[in-house]
Design a protein around this motif. Structure first.
Motif, PDB file in Angstrom:
ATOM      1  N   UNK A 225       0.828  -1.206   0.000  1.00 14.11           N
ATOM      2  CA  UNK A 225       0.000   0.000   0.000  1.00 14.11           C
ATOM      3  C   UNK A 225       0.862   1.256   0.000  1.00 14.11           C
ATOM      4  N   UNK A 226       2.015   1.186   0.665  1.00 13.85           N
ATOM      5  CA  UNK A 226       2.920   2.331   0.680  1.00 13.85           C
ATOM      6  C   UNK A 226       3.477   2.595  -0.712  1.00 13.85           C
ATOM      7  N   UNK A 227       3.824   1.532  -1.442  1.00 16.50           N
ATOM      8  CA  UNK A 227       4.350   1.703  -2.794  1.00 16.50           C
ATOM      9  C   UNK A 227       3.286   2.239  -3.739  1.00 16.50           C
ATOM     10  N   UNK A 228       2.030   1.910  -3.471  1.00 17.09           N
ATOM     11  CA  UNK A 228       0.938   2.427  -4.293  1.00 17.09           C
ATOM     12  C   UNK A 228       0.583   3.867  -3.931  1.00 17.09           C
ATOM     13  N   UNK A 229       1.175   4.363  -2.857  1.00 14.63           N
ATOM     14  CA  UNK A 229       0.904   5.734  -2.455  1.00 14.63           C
ATOM     15  C   UNK A 229      -0.338   5.895  -1.614  1.00 14.63           C
ATOM     16  N   UNK A 230      -0.886   4.791  -1.098  1.00 18.02           N
ATOM     17  CA  UNK A 230      -2.123   4.875  -0.322  1.00 18.02           C
ATOM     18  C   UNK A 230      -1.882   5.062   1.167  1.00 18.02           C
ATOM     19  N   UNK A 231      -0.670   4.755   1.647  1.00 18.09           N
ATOM     20  CA  UNK A 231      -0.325   5.003   3.043  1.00 18.09           C
ATOM     21  C   UNK A 231       1.034   5.700   3.073  1.00 18.09           C
ATOM     22  N   UNK A 232       1.306   6.370   4.149  1.00 17.61           N
ATOM     23  CA  UNK A 232       2.558   7.099   4.264  1.00 17.61           C
ATOM     24  C   UNK A 232       2.939   7.193   5.743  1.00 17.61           C
ATOM     25  N   UNK A 233       4.121   7.696   6.002  1.00 17.37           N
ATOM     26  CA  UNK A 233       4.655   7.822   7.369  1.00 17.37           C
ATOM     27  C   UNK A 233       4.655   6.481   8.100  1.00 17.37           C
ATOM     28  N   UNK A 234       5.025   5.438   7.392  1.00 19.75           N
ATOM     29  CA  UNK A 234       5.068   4.108   7.997  1.00 19.75           C
ATOM     30  C   UNK A 234       6.302   4.003   8.888  1.00 19.75           C
ATOM     31  N   UNK A 235       6.115   3.499  10.079  1.00 17.41           N
ATOM     32  CA  UNK A 235       7.209   3.381  11.034  1.00 17.41           C
ATOM     33  C   UNK A 235       7.682   1.933  11.088  1.00 17.41           C
ATOM     34  N   UNK A 236       8.865   1.709  10.530  1.00 14.09           N
ATOM     35  CA  UNK A 236       9.463   0.377  10.567  1.00 14.09           C
ATOM     36  C   UNK A 236      10.586   0.357  11.597  1.00 14.09           C
ATOM     37  N   UNK A 237      10.738  -0.763  12.310  1.00  8.89           N
ATOM     38  CA  UNK A 237      11.789  -0.811  13.331  1.00  8.89           C
ATOM     39  C   UNK A 237      13.171  -0.931  12.699  1.00  8.89           C
ATOM     40  N   UNK A 238      14.085  -0.115  13.138  1.00  5.56           N
ATOM     41  CA  UNK A 238      15.462  -0.227  12.691  1.00  5.56           C
ATOM     42  C   UNK A 238      16.162  -1.323  13.486  1.00  5.56           C
ATOM     43  N   UNK A 239      17.294  -1.777  12.962  1.00  8.71           N
ATOM     44  CA  UNK A 239      18.039  -2.834  13.650  1.00  8.71           C
ATOM     45  C   UNK A 239      18.459  -2.386  15.046  1.00  8.71           C
ATOM     46  N   UNK A 240      18.865  -1.127  15.194  1.00 12.74           N
ATOM     47  CA  UNK A 240      19.269  -0.623  16.499  1.00 12.74           C
ATOM     48  C   UNK A 240      18.090  -0.591  17.472  1.00 12.74           C
ATOM     49  N   UNK A 241      16.921  -0.209  16.963  1.00 11.01           N
ATOM     50  CA  UNK A 241      15.737  -0.145  17.823  1.00 11.01           C
ATOM     51  C   UNK A 241      15.317  -1.538  18.276  1.00 11.01           C
TER      52      UNK A 241
END
Length: 247
Positions: A225-241
């Motif tokens: 959905x993010x690639x289609x432009x339907x969602x944004x500001x997605x929070x993915x966990x970083x390796x450090x987090x």
């Protein structure tokens, strides 16, 4: 005087027994003979099955209150799985989900929920009737693609609230008395939601299965959905987090 030869009476051969008739799909079934007596293994199978099915409900029925002992945990498990739905303690959405209440599309889906419930049952019935040509096929499709599907989906969802706070692994640190776990068997059916321990450790993360080999269909759907432009500001966990939250 010569004796006349005696003739033995003619013996009529008995009619051979008719061969057993098979079922051609139109003739009625032949009457069955007496049912064979149950063997010891059959009785053992029935007994074990009855114990497996009945014992959990007996344990829940004997539970007196919530607690750390078996009776209390059984009662708490039942309450977390389905009992809470029958209590009049509705969570106020104004406090916990004001952003959803402000979303016009979410409000439209909420208003259409009764119609969507009817539609999700009517479609399997209609498709089954169209394919099979009779209402029997429609009812069969309604049963499996409608009622069984909904029951399975609900129990998988409820298991996140019950089983995923009782059994499973806890690879990440959470707050005190937080019992959220990672439970892998329902991971695929729950779209990754049974990786519940990380959700409690990092509630804003869009991905719950962060380790190698952990399926997370929800994260894949969000990425699409993010690639289609339907969602944004997605929070993915970083390796450090992620590493900072490991137990």
């Amino acid at each position: 005087m010569p004796r006349s030869p005696t003739t033995s009476p003619a013996v009529t051969p008995s009619d051979p027994a008719p061969p057993p008739q098979g079922c051609d799909g139109t003739s009625p079934f032949q009457p069955d003979g007496p049912a064979p007596a149950r063997s010891g293994s059959d009785r053992l199978y029935v007994t074990v099955t009855a114990v497996i099915v009945v014992l959990p409900f007996v344990a829940i029925g004997l539970a007196g209150r919530h607690g750390t002992h078996l009776r209390g945990q059984s009662r708490g498990l039942l309450h977390a799985h389905v009992g809470r739905l029958f209590r009049n303690d509705r969570t106020p959405p104004e406090r916990y989900a004001p952003d959803l209440l402000a979303d016009r599309d979410i409000r439209a889906v909420a208003r259409a929920f009764p119609a969507l419930c009817v539609l999700t049952l009517a479609l399997p019935f209609a498709v089954g009737w169209a394919i099979g040509g009779t209402w029997v096929y429609g009812v069969t499709a309604l049963l499996w693609a409608g009622l069984v599907r909904i029951a399975l989906l609900h129990h998988v969802t409820w298991s996140v609230n019950s089983l995923c706070h009782l059994i499973g692994e806890r690879p990440f640190r959470t707050r005190r008395h937080d019992r959220a776990t990672h439970l892998w068997p329902p991971a695929l059916l729950s779209f990754g939601e049974s990786r519940h321990n990380l959700h409690h450790a990092d509630p804003t993360s869009a991905r719950h299965g962060v380790d190698r080999g952990q399926l997370d269909p929800s994260a894949a759907a969000i990425r699409l959905l993010e690639r289609l432009g339907w969602v944004y500001d997605v929070r993915r966990p970083t390796a450090e987090r992620v590493e900072a939250r490991r137990a």
